[in-house]
Design a protein around this motif. Structure first.
Motif, PDB file in Angstrom:
ATOM      1  N   LEU A   1       0.835  -1.211   0.000  1.00  0.00           N
ATOM      2  CA  LEU A   1       0.000   0.000   0.000  1.00  0.00           C
ATOM      3  C   LEU A   1       0.871   1.263   0.000  1.00  0.00           C
ATOM      4  O   LEU A   1       0.561   2.240  -0.690  1.00  0.00           O
ATOM      5  CB  LEU A   1      -0.940   0.009   1.205  1.00  0.00           C
ATOM      6  CG  LEU A   1      -2.164  -0.895   1.098  1.00  0.00           C
ATOM      7  CD1 LEU A   1      -2.847  -1.065   2.459  1.00  0.00           C
ATOM      8  CD2 LEU A   1      -3.145  -0.369   0.061  1.00  0.00           C
ATOM      9  N   GLN A   2       1.953   1.239   0.735  1.00  0.00           N
ATOM     10  CA  GLN A   2       2.860   2.389   0.726  1.00  0.00           C
ATOM     11  C   GLN A   2       3.539   2.546  -0.634  1.00  0.00           C
ATOM     12  O   GLN A   2       3.762   3.661  -1.092  1.00  0.00           O
ATOM     13  CB  GLN A   2       3.875   2.273   1.857  1.00  0.00           C
ATOM     14  CG  GLN A   2       3.218   2.471   3.209  1.00  0.00           C
ATOM     15  CD  GLN A   2       4.127   2.203   4.380  1.00  0.00           C
ATOM     16  OE1 GLN A   2       5.216   1.655   4.238  1.00  0.00           O
ATOM     17  NE2 GLN A   2       3.682   2.591   5.561  1.00  0.00           N
ATOM     18  N   ALA A   3       3.849   1.430  -1.275  1.00  0.00           N
ATOM     19  CA  ALA A   3       4.411   1.498  -2.629  1.00  0.00           C
ATOM     20  C   ALA A   3       3.388   2.094  -3.592  1.00  0.00           C
ATOM     21  O   ALA A   3       3.750   2.858  -4.496  1.00  0.00           O
ATOM     22  CB  ALA A   3       4.833   0.109  -3.092  1.00  0.00           C
ATOM     23  N   LEU A   4       2.138   1.773  -3.385  1.00  0.00           N
ATOM     24  CA  LEU A   4       1.074   2.328  -4.217  1.00  0.00           C
ATOM     25  C   LEU A   4       0.996   3.848  -4.054  1.00  0.00           C
ATOM     26  O   LEU A   4       0.784   4.571  -5.030  1.00  0.00           O
ATOM     27  CB  LEU A   4      -0.254   1.670  -3.857  1.00  0.00           C
ATOM     28  CG  LEU A   4      -1.412   1.888  -4.806  1.00  0.00           C
ATOM     29  CD1 LEU A   4      -1.084   1.370  -6.196  1.00  0.00           C
ATOM     30  CD2 LEU A   4      -2.653   1.191  -4.270  1.00  0.00           C
ATOM     31  N   GLU A   5       1.192   4.320  -2.838  1.00  0.00           N
ATOM     32  CA  GLU A   5       1.241   5.767  -2.612  1.00  0.00           C
ATOM     33  C   GLU A   5       2.383   6.406  -3.399  1.00  0.00           C
ATOM     34  O   GLU A   5       2.236   7.492  -3.967  1.00  0.00           O
ATOM     35  CB  GLU A   5       1.406   6.074  -1.122  1.00  0.00           C
ATOM     36  CG  GLU A   5       0.181   5.812  -0.288  1.00  0.00           C
ATOM     37  CD  GLU A   5       0.423   6.055   1.196  1.00  0.00           C
ATOM     38  OE1 GLU A   5       1.366   6.804   1.556  1.00  0.00           O
ATOM     39  OE2 GLU A   5      -0.339   5.498   2.001  1.00  0.00           O
ATOM     40  N   ILE A   6       3.513   5.736  -3.432  1.00  0.00           N
ATOM     41  CA  ILE A   6       4.656   6.231  -4.206  1.00  0.00           C
ATOM     42  C   ILE A   6       4.303   6.272  -5.688  1.00  0.00           C
ATOM     43  O   ILE A   6       4.567   7.262  -6.376  1.00  0.00           O
ATOM     44  CB  ILE A   6       5.912   5.370  -3.950  1.00  0.00           C
ATOM     45  CG1 ILE A   6       6.416   5.617  -2.524  1.00  0.00           C
ATOM     46  CG2 ILE A   6       7.007   5.663  -4.974  1.00  0.00           C
ATOM     47  CD1 ILE A   6       7.488   4.661  -2.068  1.00  0.00           C
ATOM     48  N   LEU A   7       3.685   5.196  -6.187  1.00  0.00           N
ATOM     49  CA  LEU A   7       3.283   5.174  -7.592  1.00  0.00           C
ATOM     50  C   LEU A   7       2.321   6.316  -7.902  1.00  0.00           C
ATOM     51  O   LEU A   7       2.400   6.938  -8.959  1.00  0.00           O
ATOM     52  CB  LEU A   7       2.632   3.830  -7.958  1.00  0.00           C
ATOM     53  CG  LEU A   7       3.550   2.635  -8.057  1.00  0.00           C
ATOM     54  CD1 LEU A   7       2.739   1.374  -8.355  1.00  0.00           C
ATOM     55  CD2 LEU A   7       4.616   2.840  -9.119  1.00  0.00           C
TER      56      LEU A   7
END
Length: 174
Positions: free
Chosen positions: A60-66
């Motif tokens: 989910l945090q990676a999704l925020e980065i994306l």
């Protein structure tokens, strides 16, 4: 998804970076991937798959980065929301809504390998994932190239772990 080896290795590095939770390197790697023609769809699609190993909160945090990246190919709002919903469903119900195309995709299998290489004590899982990758047609030479990509984009420590796992695996299978 149709990629050459270099493109595929990008997913291995990104999966490892999600797993070790290195936000600055992950952001840089994802932006480079987008600039090099990898789609936001492809980047989002690997997150539910690798979350099994990296953990849903890290995905989910990676999704925020994306979501914060410049996607030269277009708007990604619906894609981000769909992926976020998949991950939150996994977090709530403990299962991922994989379709057939996601279960059998070689990109996802390599990404899983990258996530596993990044984990401290996953040698048994790495061994099983290496078997899957070999069954899918990846050669020893192709898999050894992953070590170089991990050293370049993630860390020498994870690259060395990958190298040791590869050597162990291929010594066992002859």
């Amino acid at each position: 998804m149709s990629h050459n080896n270099t493109d595929l290795f990008v997913f291995v590095a990104i999966a490892a970076l999600v797993t070790v939770h290195d936000k600055p390197l992950l952001k840089r790697a994802c932006q480079h991937a987008l600039n090099d023609g990898v789609s936001m769809q492809e980047l989002c699609d690997i997150l539910p798959h690798i979350s099994v190993y990296s953990g849903v909160p890290k995905a989910l945090q990676a999704l925020e980065i994306l979501n914060s990246l410049d996607d030269i190919q277009g708007s990604n709002t619906l894609l981000i929301k769909r992926t976020e919903q998949q991950l939150k469903t996994a977090l709530t119900f403990g299962q991922l809504p994989f379709g057939i195309e996601q279960q059998n995709n070689t990109v996802f299998e390599l990404a899983s390998l990258g996530a596993l290489f990044a984990l401290d004590d996953a040698s048994n899982l790495v061994s099983e994932q290496l078997k899957r990758c070999v069954l899918l047609g990846y050669s020893r030479e192709q898999l050894e190239l992953l070590v170089i990509e991990l050293a370049r984009k993630v860390s020498s420590h994870i690259a060395m772990r990958a190298k040791c796992n590869l050597e162990k695996h291929f010594a066992m299978v002859g």
